[in-house]
Design a protein around this motif. Sequence first.
Motif, PDB file in Angstrom:
ATOM      1  N   TYR A 240       0.860  -1.186   0.000  1.00 39.95           N
ATOM      2  CA  TYR A 240       0.000   0.000   0.000  1.00 39.95           C
ATOM      3  C   TYR A 240       0.899   1.239   0.000  1.00 39.95           C
ATOM      4  O   TYR A 240       2.086   1.149   0.347  1.00 39.95           O
ATOM      5  CB  TYR A 240      -0.945   0.004   1.209  1.00 39.95           C
ATOM      6  N   PRO A 241       0.361   2.405  -0.404  1.00 43.24           N
ATOM      7  CA  PRO A 241       1.196   3.616  -0.426  1.00 43.24           C
ATOM      8  C   PRO A 241       1.838   3.870   0.935  1.00 43.24           C
ATOM      9  O   PRO A 241       1.215   3.677   1.982  1.00 43.24           O
ATOM     10  CB  PRO A 241       0.196   4.723  -0.781  1.00 43.24           C
ATOM     11  N   ILE A 242       3.091   4.300   0.907  1.00 49.97           N
ATOM     12  CA  ILE A 242       3.830   4.529   2.149  1.00 49.97           C
ATOM     13  C   ILE A 242       3.127   5.592   2.999  1.00 49.97           C
ATOM     14  O   ILE A 242       2.778   6.670   2.522  1.00 49.97           O
ATOM     15  CB  ILE A 242       5.274   4.966   1.841  1.00 49.97           C
ATOM     16  N   ILE A 243       2.897   5.258   4.262  1.00 47.61           N
ATOM     17  CA  ILE A 243       2.297   6.198   5.209  1.00 47.61           C
ATOM     18  C   ILE A 243       3.401   7.121   5.715  1.00 47.61           C
ATOM     19  O   ILE A 243       4.408   6.661   6.263  1.00 47.61           O
ATOM     20  CB  ILE A 243       1.651   5.444   6.394  1.00 47.61           C
ATOM     21  N   HIS A 244       3.216   8.430   5.541  1.00 50.28           N
ATOM     22  CA  HIS A 244       4.233   9.417   5.925  1.00 50.28           C
ATOM     23  C   HIS A 244       3.643  10.346   6.980  1.00 50.28           C
ATOM     24  O   HIS A 244       2.687  11.087   6.707  1.00 50.28           O
ATOM     25  CB  HIS A 244       4.672  10.215   4.694  1.00 50.28           C
ATOM     26  N   THR A 363      -6.123   1.806   2.220  1.00 51.09           N
ATOM     27  CA  THR A 363      -4.882   1.354   2.861  1.00 51.09           C
ATOM     28  C   THR A 363      -5.198   0.462   4.059  1.00 51.09           C
ATOM     29  O   THR A 363      -4.570  -0.583   4.260  1.00 51.09           O
ATOM     30  CB  THR A 363      -4.041   2.563   3.309  1.00 51.09           C
ATOM     31  N   ALA A 364      -6.198   0.856   4.845  1.00 50.89           N
ATOM     32  CA  ALA A 364      -6.596   0.064   6.017  1.00 50.89           C
ATOM     33  C   ALA A 364      -7.055  -1.330   5.609  1.00 50.89           C
ATOM     34  O   ALA A 364      -6.736  -2.327   6.272  1.00 50.89           O
ATOM     35  CB  ALA A 364      -7.692   0.788   6.788  1.00 50.89           C
ATOM     36  N   ASP A 365      -7.784  -1.432   4.498  1.00 53.04           N
ATOM     37  CA  ASP A 365      -8.260  -2.733   4.017  1.00 53.04           C
ATOM     38  C   ASP A 365      -7.094  -3.637   3.612  1.00 53.04           C
ATOM     39  O   ASP A 365      -7.082  -4.838   3.911  1.00 53.04           O
ATOM     40  CB  ASP A 365      -9.211  -2.545   2.831  1.00 53.04           C
ATOM     41  N   ILE A 366      -6.124  -3.056   2.900  1.00 55.89           N
ATOM     42  CA  ILE A 366      -4.952  -3.838   2.473  1.00 55.89           C
ATOM     43  C   ILE A 366      -4.150  -4.294   3.691  1.00 55.89           C
ATOM     44  O   ILE A 366      -3.683  -5.435   3.754  1.00 55.89           O
ATOM     45  CB  ILE A 366      -4.067  -3.007   1.519  1.00 55.89           C
ATOM     46  N   LEU A 367      -4.006  -3.398   4.659  1.00 59.18           N
ATOM     47  CA  LEU A 367      -3.277  -3.730   5.879  1.00 59.18           C
ATOM     48  C   LEU A 367      -3.961  -4.868   6.634  1.00 59.18           C
ATOM     49  O   LEU A 367      -3.307  -5.805   7.101  1.00 59.18           O
ATOM     50  CB  LEU A 367      -3.157  -2.493   6.763  1.00 59.18           C
ATOM     51  N   LEU A 368      -5.267  -4.812   6.725  1.00 62.01           N
ATOM     52  CA  LEU A 368      -6.019  -5.865   7.406  1.00 62.01           C
ATOM     53  C   LEU A 368      -5.826  -7.210   6.708  1.00 62.01           C
ATOM     54  O   LEU A 368      -5.615  -8.243   7.362  1.00 62.01           O
ATOM     55  CB  LEU A 368      -7.503  -5.499   7.455  1.00 62.01           C
ATOM     56  N   LYS A 369      -5.878  -7.198   5.407  1.00 57.99           N
ATOM     57  CA  LYS A 369      -5.676  -8.423   4.638  1.00 57.99           C
ATOM     58  C   LYS A 369      -4.296  -9.007   4.908  1.00 57.99           C
ATOM     59  O   LYS A 369      -4.144 -10.224   5.084  1.00 57.99           O
ATOM     60  CB  LYS A 369      -5.857  -8.138   3.141  1.00 57.99           C
ATOM     61  N   LYS A 370      -3.279  -8.153   4.966  1.00 55.49           N
ATOM     62  CA  LYS A 370      -1.912  -8.614   5.234  1.00 55.49           C
ATOM     63  C   LYS A 370      -1.804  -9.234   6.620  1.00 55.49           C
ATOM     64  O   LYS A 370      -1.183 -10.297   6.799  1.00 55.49           O
ATOM     65  CB  LYS A 370      -0.938  -7.434   5.098  1.00 55.49           C
ATOM     66  N   ILE A 371      -2.414  -8.599   7.611  1.00 54.48           N
ATOM     67  CA  ILE A 371      -2.354  -9.128   8.978  1.00 54.48           C
ATOM     68  C   ILE A 371      -3.042 -10.489   9.065  1.00 54.48           C
ATOM     69  O   ILE A 371      -2.530 -11.421   9.700  1.00 54.48           O
ATOM     70  CB  ILE A 371      -3.010  -8.131   9.957  1.00 54.48           C
ATOM     71  N   LEU A 372      -4.197 -10.621   8.411  1.00 54.26           N
ATOM     72  CA  LEU A 372      -4.920 -11.893   8.427  1.00 54.26           C
ATOM     73  C   LEU A 372      -4.123 -12.989   7.738  1.00 54.26           C
ATOM     74  O   LEU A 372      -4.122 -14.152   8.178  1.00 54.26           O
ATOM     75  CB  LEU A 372      -6.291 -11.721   7.771  1.00 54.26           C
ATOM     76  N   GLU A 373      -3.426 -12.654   6.659  1.00 50.71           N
ATOM     77  CA  GLU A 373      -2.563 -13.621   5.975  1.00 50.71           C
ATOM     78  C   GLU A 373      -1.422 -14.056   6.894  1.00 50.71           C
ATOM     79  O   GLU A 373      -1.080 -15.248   6.955  1.00 50.71           O
ATOM     80  CB  GLU A 373      -2.004 -13.022   4.688  1.00 50.71           C
TER      81      GLU A 373
END
Length: 488
Positions: A240-244, A363-373
């Motif tokens: 996901y785009p870098i959080i700055h 971004t939150a959705d992609i992050l959640l998917k990564k954590i679940l994986e």
Amino acid sequence: MTEEELTILPEEKRETVETSYSGDDIKTLDWKEHIRLRPGMYIGKLGDGSQNDDGIYVLLKEVLDNAIDEYMMGFGKQIDIEVSEYTVGVRDYGRGIPLDKVVDVSSKMNTGAKYDSKAFKKSVGLNGVGIKAVNALSTDFYIKSVRDGKSIAIEYSCGEIVSNSGIMPSDEPNGTFVRFTPDNSIFRDYRYREEYVVPLVKNYTFLNTGLSIYLNGKRYYSRNGLLDLLKENLTTEPLYPIIHLKGNDIEAVITHTKQIGEEYYSFVNGQHTTQGGTHLSAFREAVSRTIKEYFGKNFEYSDIRNGIVAAISIKVEEPVFESQTKTKLGSRDMGPEGPTVAKFIGDFIKKELDNYLHINLDTADILLKKILENEKERKAMAGVTKAVREKAKKIAIHNKKLLDCRVHLSDPKGDEDKKEASSIFITEGDSAAGSITKIRDVETQAVFSLRGKPLNTYGMPLVDVYKNDEFALLRAALNIEDSIDDLR
């Protein structure tokens, strides 16, 4: 007492005579003698420049840090660096050292302006030691300060003054120039290598947006700070785009990739703290807790952080580092009257990262998917690791895949020099292993044979990698379980 007289004494009395000492044994070394006798206290390991933490790069950093401190205080937007294989020159355009104090700051220990936090509020160098170490450990050390139409230049050799120009008129712009050549009798066969100098310079520009550093005539400059740093160092595409996130005295960038594990870059007052410290520990904790609370689920912190690539930079008043090389922060507080480092970072991340995730729902959705994986993979791993480990040990013993050496790193009784020299040859097939076995040193050289070419595991699920027999055998041979700490 002569040697002949000593030998006729009873053993217990002989030992007393040999180990006794008097006032003649007490010595006081001057500043340069102590630095040259115990350089490791001041710059860490010596080395020859073949590693990025070798002493000659610490010398460069000590000089460059002073120039950076001037920029951080609002003086001078450019630094010029000339680096050859053996000599370094650094010119800043700050205020210049007060002319009557140039000798003191370059050759008197514990002398400098940075004890007064008003003059250098958030400096990286606070002990008045660094530039003296550079001076003492250099066969040629030249320092020139230009200040308001006047200048002074002093040349040293191994800490001894060779020449002093005295105060003279000058039409040069204000600032300080330092040139030094490390002592080849201390840094044996050294040379500066571009592959280590360039990243060092880039990091300074990432941490000081708006500063131009010219290295051998090439300009390095950053507009986006740590965002540029992370883009420079990513080896795979972010998920996901870098959080700055930016605030007063703090900046952070965060993303996740498909890689395994955690990767961090941490800085204090522009200093790259390669061993982390209190600020990195607080950052890791704050990011994990904030994300966990945002999703409202009882995630394991390891699942949140697996695959993370991030950087944190803070500015601290009077920072305390765990050594002169400043690679690990020990400070608990942001300053004499400030909050703790943990609270300062925790409050900032809680507010800014939480706000970011609420605004950037993709971004939150992609992050959640990564954590679940990560969670799914971790649970699957728990079911296969023990069985694979036991199978690997049995196969390794039965097939003699590992021809061990007599001394290895994890051998508690082994000779230290031999342990450090121990190595393993990993071969493709038994034929190659047989050839090496005939000529190896059985004391320090082990041999392990793979069955043909190893599996290309890039991008594969970790569970599938661990199920691979050859990988499991290799892990068993190297004695790697969950950590590399027990490496043979």
